[in-house]
Design a protein around this motif. Structure first.
Motif, short mmCIF file in Angstrom:
data_model
loop_
_atom_site.label_atom_id
_atom_site.label_comp_id
_atom_site.label_asym_id
_atom_site.label_seq_id
_atom_site.Cartn_x
_atom_site.Cartn_y
_atom_site.Cartn_z
N TYR A 76 1.06 4.07 0.63
CA TYR A 76 1.26 2.91 0.66
C TYR A 76 2.53 2.23 0.89
N GLY A 109 0.42 0.05 5.55
CA GLY A 109 -0.30 -0.82 4.50
C GLY A 109 -1.58 -0.26 4.21
N VAL A 144 -8.64 -6.07 -2.73
CA VAL A 144 -7.61 -5.87 -1.66
C VAL A 144 -8.52 -5.74 -0.28
N LYS A 145 -9.56 -5.05 -0.40
CA LYS A 145 -10.27 -4.75 0.89
C LYS A 145 -11.14 -6.01 1.34
N GLU A 148 -7.53 -8.74 1.95
CA GLU A 148 -5.95 -8.56 2.57
C GLU A 148 -5.89 -9.44 3.86
N GLU A 153 -3.34 -9.69 7.27
CA GLU A 153 -2.24 -9.00 8.01
C GLU A 153 -2.13 -9.75 9.17
N GLY A 202 -1.04 -9.71 -6.60
CA GLY A 202 -0.92 -9.03 -4.99
C GLY A 202 0.38 -8.67 -4.57
N TYR A 260 4.25 -7.42 1.80
CA TYR A 260 4.75 -6.15 2.34
C TYR A 260 5.15 -6.54 3.91
N TYR A 299 1.94 -8.32 5.61
CA TYR A 299 0.67 -8.30 4.73
C TYR A 299 0.71 -9.14 3.65
N TYR A 300 -0.21 -9.49 3.28
CA TYR A 300 -0.52 -9.85 1.73
C TYR A 300 -1.82 -9.07 1.12
N LYS A 301 -1.32 -8.16 0.21
CA LYS A 301 -2.32 -7.44 -0.44
C LYS A 301 -2.79 -7.83 -1.86
N ILE A 341 -3.54 -5.20 -5.17
CA ILE A 341 -3.39 -3.79 -4.73
C ILE A 341 -2.97 -2.85 -5.81
#
Lengths: 185, 180, 661
Positions: free
Chosen positions: C230, C236, C511-512, C515, C517, C592, C595, C612-614, C617
């Motif tokens: 990661y 990502g 996160v799944k 998230e 992107e 969060g 990224y 990305y915003y995760k 995570i």
């Protein structure tokens, strides 16, 4: 108040406290996520591609497809020349109005099932898709039968007591030690 | 439970392991990245491309019907292509089977220069600059060679350089059968 | 000179391994005390010799000895020091030496911490481990020698793969190897018990700490692998169900089942056969993983260069070790007796159901990983099995296990009282359902999968709280603090590990599910909204690193109008290699991560940028670390220390008084 009632009331109090602690946790979690407020945009950078929504659609599709020139990467992640070309091809197909299924068929017709990371359900993948469920059911079934049979054997063994089962005695001794030391774990 | 089944139960993990080991052993001689072509025994895809040598000339699928022919995907930037090229040049000299080149993702200048330098076994080369025809044929790693019969059906695909052994053992016998 | 010393050390080590692998085991069978007594000294000598060999390789790297092929292939003069050390395991030959080094370390550790074990057992355990070491020594010397010479020596090396020049490379492989090589100890214990015919609760008690520590290392190792992917690789993601990742995950699943099974065997003397089989499975899966990664049989981004010759060797080794142990199992196991009695619904049966679930999960991962090979070998076509398959199949298998995690710790041994458990847990269940409904809505979009994940995570957390509360609630027996202090570490370890699982599930689920992107084209001054933040691009600067040139992007991160931080994704061009490497910028946070990675330059000043915003995570890594912490807590349990004291001192009371226990 008699014993069972008091027991029940204590039990209810106990459960209430636990629930309260837990509700607090849930609240904190919610507060943290609420802290993440909606974004503010100044001069927004354009998303790559003519049509960002279509681009995202293409990438979603590409994430389930395999790059054929790479060791083990999706079409979405790879920078290999063929991956770039195929992404462009998918873009064009989607723009023409083809469905996800049709795009996949287009690629499979040229490269075979290898290009799909989600194996299609065919006669040669039945074992793959149903195998895990079968293994689980067989495993649980075997466990059930074994436990039942074990109980039966132990019951019949009790009516014929074994002489000097040293290991069982030792295990019992250790178990008692365990209980002494307060370990229920 | 019968005594036989009881003892067999304990052998089950061992049997499963041997089955897995068998597959692993076989797998040592397979190439996990070699993709067999789904086009075998199916009609070759439609194509219409300019010739590499002469932009005014166009070749399409119909032009090749009625004869058994080889389609060889190559490029000037492809190192392995140099390996197989002498074999193709030799084959073109000694055989009546036409070899058509598919110049994959290249420039005319580089392609022509490469042919001048290494020899030209092709009756002509199709100029596939964008690589679209390559995609239609399922090309993913040049050099790749296809054997196509008189009805325009793909009968054989070789991924990787053509070797003399491959020619003798696979391609020539197949050509004979297809011509018969 | 130094590589020759290393080679020589390996050859002597091979001779020692032959001795270690044969005489003590035969001695144990024949009652020959002298031969049995050889085990410990031989083990220690073996360890020392492998240390010598490893030191020679390290020295060769530190001296830039490019007359050694392996060093020349994996290093350069300018490579920073930590990466010169990490380059030890950067390629196939060195990583095999690392395997051997860690295996001999475990052998050494067992030789030290086994004073309380009967002589025959020690002899057999060390002997079995010696045989495994012998296999690896032969493999290294015959096919994968890191000390092969390159004459004439190269002027400059090929450099360590840039992707591996990262702190993660220094820690991840050793942790991982400590884990799945560590299962060799549990394996050796199992084989020793089968050989000696003394499979009992005491055997389980001895095996348990070794299994727990190996499992803890493996948990950390896998966690680091995901975190490294990661943080470093710039795509990502953190888990791809890649064959090599699966190769480390399968032993983990089997090892988890083994740990729980050992608990049943230790407490109740039951299911010894099952536990022994799991111990064999766990290590067998480790060995299988080693094969898969190096034989070229499967494609993977992680795989080492392949060679069918090496593949055949490892396969023969596998057949000997795994085949031999399973054959021994088939021969000896039927004679093992039953343990204590327990009812169909009891903690024992729940733990065993957990075993079935974890083993089914491991089988499912194995099936998916090997399936393309199986079809190809049978001539039935060529397919790919990737994340869509594993994600679909794995979750339904694990969900029941996660649910059981709530019930198991509350169930009584021998016979569980389901209505009582249900009554105790009804509030926890209710709160879990509420969370399952509320949390997805709060995040912005309700989804059944997210709800399921939150339900299970909240369930585990809630039931753990109920469990803990029932033990420490002030009342008869003492006050809260006293009760907390009196909790056995093993119990606390279990709670912490289970909570770690819950935290992990929260991270994965959120996160799944949520998230974000975006691929955007950014010129200087442009902004993009990502999650709750706005990122503003301020252009790039250039510079030089120790062995690369870099381009560094400047990004301001704003929340509303207020500047929160800056971020600097980079692109590295390594001197010795052609491919540039992307170094993403990551801003971690409890709720969060942000990224950002640079894509391609599209003009003098504009770039394609991936942001990305995760959400949540980092809970994934925290969850894994909590699991590992649980393992460490369980290891520090009083009873293991007591066992040591009892074994090493004949005068237990004296020792007890001295330590103030």
């Amino acid at each position: 108040m008699d014993e069972p009632m008091r027991g029940a009331r204590l039990h209810g109090l106990r459960a209430c406290r636990a629930a309260r602690i837990f509700a607090a946790f849930a609240l904190i979690l919610a507060a943290l996520t609420f802290g993440a407020v909606a974004p503010v945009s100044a001069r927004e950078a354009p998303e790559v591609g003519e049509d960002p929504a279509a681009e995202r659609h293409m990438m979603q599709l590409a994430a389930e497809l395999r790059c054929l020139q790479c060791q083990n990467q999706t079409l979405a992640d790879s920078n290999a020349p063929l991956a770039v070309d195929l992404r462009q091809q998918i873009r064009e197909l989607l723009a023409k109005g083809e469905s996800d299924e049709q795009v996949k068929q287009y690629l499979v017709a040229r490269y075979g099932d290898f290009v799909l990371y989600r194996p299609p359900l065919k006669s040669n993948t039945l074992l793959l898709w149903f195998g895990p469920a079968v293994v689980l059911l067989v495993g649980l079934g075997a466990l059930y039968l074994t436990l039942k049979r074990r109980l039966a054997r132990l019951d019949s063994a009790q009516s014929n007591p074994q002489v000097a089962d040293a290991e069982s005695a030792r295990a019992q001794h250790l178990l008692e030690k365990e209980v002494e030391e307060g370990g229920l774990s | 439970m019968s005594p036989l089944f009881k003892s067999l139960r304990f052998l089950l993990p061992l049997f499963i392991f041997f089955a897995i080991a068998g597959f692993l052993l076989k797998g040592l001689w397979l190439d996990p990245r070699e993709i067999p072509s789904p086009l075998i025994d199916k009609p070759a895809p439609e194509f219409r491309l300019q010739s590499l040598e002469d932009p005014a000339r166009q070749i399409d699928r119909k032009d090749m019907l009625g004869k058994v022919w080889l389609l060889n995907a190559w490029a000037s930037w492809c190192v392995a292509c140099r390996e197989e090229h002498p074999v193709l040049v030799e084959f073109a000299r000694s055989s009546a089977i036409p070899i058509v080149g598919l110049n994959y993702k290249d420039t005319r200048v580089d392609g022509m220069r490469w042919l001048a330098q290494f020899g030209n076994p092709y009756v002509t080369s199709l100029f596939d600059e964008a690589g679209r025809v390559g995609i239609d044929f399922g090309v993913y790693a040049v050099p790749e060679t296809f054997l196509i019969d008189k009805q325009g059906v793909v009968r054989f695909k070789q991924i990787g350089p053509v070797t003399p052994e491959l020619l003798h053992e696979k391609i020539l016998p197949l050509i004979q059968r297809l011509n018969a | 000179m130094i590589p020759e010393i290393g080679n020589f050390a390996l050859m002597v080590a091979t001779a020692v391994a032959v001795v270690l692998g044969t005489l003590p085991i035969i001695g144990a069978a024949r009652g020959n005390v002298r031969w049995m007594e050889l085990a410990r000294p031989a083990a220690r000598v073996l360890f020392l010799l492998v240390v010598v060999a490893s030191s020679c390789l390290v020295a060769s790297f530190l001296h830039d000895d490019f007359s050694d092929v392996y060093v020349a292939n994996n290093s350069t003069h300018a490579l920073p020091l930590p990466y010169k050390l990490a380059a030890f395991w950067g390629g196939h030959e060195g990583s095999m030496l690392l395997w051997l080094q860690i295996l001999s370390f475990w052998i050494f550790a067992v030789s030290i911490f086994s004073a309380h074990l009967p002589r025959e057992m020690v002899a057999r355990i060390l002997g079995v481990m010696g045989l495994v070491a012998l296999g690896f020594l032969l493999f290294i010397i015959l096919t994968s020698d890191p000390f092969d010479r390159l004459l004439p020596a190269a002027a400059e090396g090929n450099d360590l793969n840039p992707l591996l020049q990262d702190p993660g490379m220094v820690v991840h492989p050793p942790m991982l190897y400590m884990g799945y090589v560590g299962f060799s100890v549990a394996f050796a214990f199992a084989i020793a018990a089968l050989l000696g015919g003394n499979l009992d609760a005491t055997w389980a008690r001895w095996s348990r700490p070794w299994t727990t520590v190996a499992w803890t290392f493996l948990t950390i190792g896998i966690c680091m692998g995901g975190a490294w992917a990661y943080y470093t690789l710039g795509w990502g993601g953190w888990w791809f169900w890649d064959p090599v990742e699966n190769a480390s995950f399968m032993p983990w699943l089997a090892g988890t089942a083994l740990m729980h099974s050992l608990a049943v065997t230790e407490k109740r003397g039951g299911f010894k056969v099952w536990t022994v089989l799991l111990a064999i499975f766990a290590f067998s899966l480790s060995l299988l993983g080693t094969f898969l990664v190096r034989s070229g049989v499967l494609t993977s981004v992680h795989a080492f260069a392949s060679d069918p010759r090496r593949g055949v060797f490892i396969l023969l080794f596998l057949a000997t070790v795994i085949g031999g142990s399973l054959a021994l199992f088939a021969w000896r196991a039927p004679k093992v007796g039953l343990g204590e009695r327990f009812e169909m619904i009891s903690r024992e049966s729940m733990l065993l159901t957990n075993n079935v679930l974890f083993l089914a999960a491991a089988a499912c991962v194995l099936l998916g990983t090997l399936y393309p090979l199986i079809l190809d070998a049978l001539g039935l076509g060529k397919i790919s099995v990737g994340p869509p398959y594993f994600d679909t199949v794995f979750v339904p298998l694990m969900a029941p296990a996660l649910f059981l995690m709530g019930l198991g710790p509350l169930a009584r041994w021998r016979k569980a009282n389901l209505p009582e458990i249900a009554a105790r847990l009804k509030w926890a269940f209710a709160v879990s359902v509420i969370c399952a409904v509320v949390v997805p809505l709060v995040e912005g979009r309700w989804s059944p999968l997210v709800a399921l994940g939150i339900l299970l995570a909240a369930w585990i957390f809630g039931t753990s709280v109920v469990n803990l509360w029932s033990r420490v609630r002030p009342g008869a027996g003492g006050e809260l603090r006293a009760k907390l202090a009196a909790l056995p570490r093993g119990y606390v370890g279990m709670l912490v590990a289970h909570v770690g699982v819950a935290v992990f599930v929260v991270g994965v689920t959120l996160v799944k599910g949520y998230e974000v992107e975006k691929d955007v084209r950014m010129d200087v001054g442009d902004t993009v909204a990502v999650g709750p933040y706005t990122a503003k691009f301020d252009g790039t600067t250039e510079g030089e690193g120790p062995n690369y040139a870099y381009l560094r992007g400047q990004f301001e991160i704003l929340k509303g109008e207020h500047l929160v931080r800056t971020m600097h994704p980079e692109k590295h061009q390594f001197n010795a290699r052609n491919e540039p490497m992307t170094d993403a910028a990551i801003a971690p946070g409890i709720t969060g991560d942000l990224y950002i990675s640079l894509g391609e330059a599209v003009s003098q000043t504009a770039w394609v940028v991936r942001v990305y915003y995760k959400p949540f995570i980092d809970w994934i890594w925290c969850g894994c670390l909590l699991m590992a912490a649980g393992g460490v807590l369980a290891l520090s349990d009083r009873r293991y220390r007591l066992a040591q004291r009892r074994a090493t001192s004949s005068d237990v009371t004296e020792a007890g008084a001295a330590s103030g226990a």
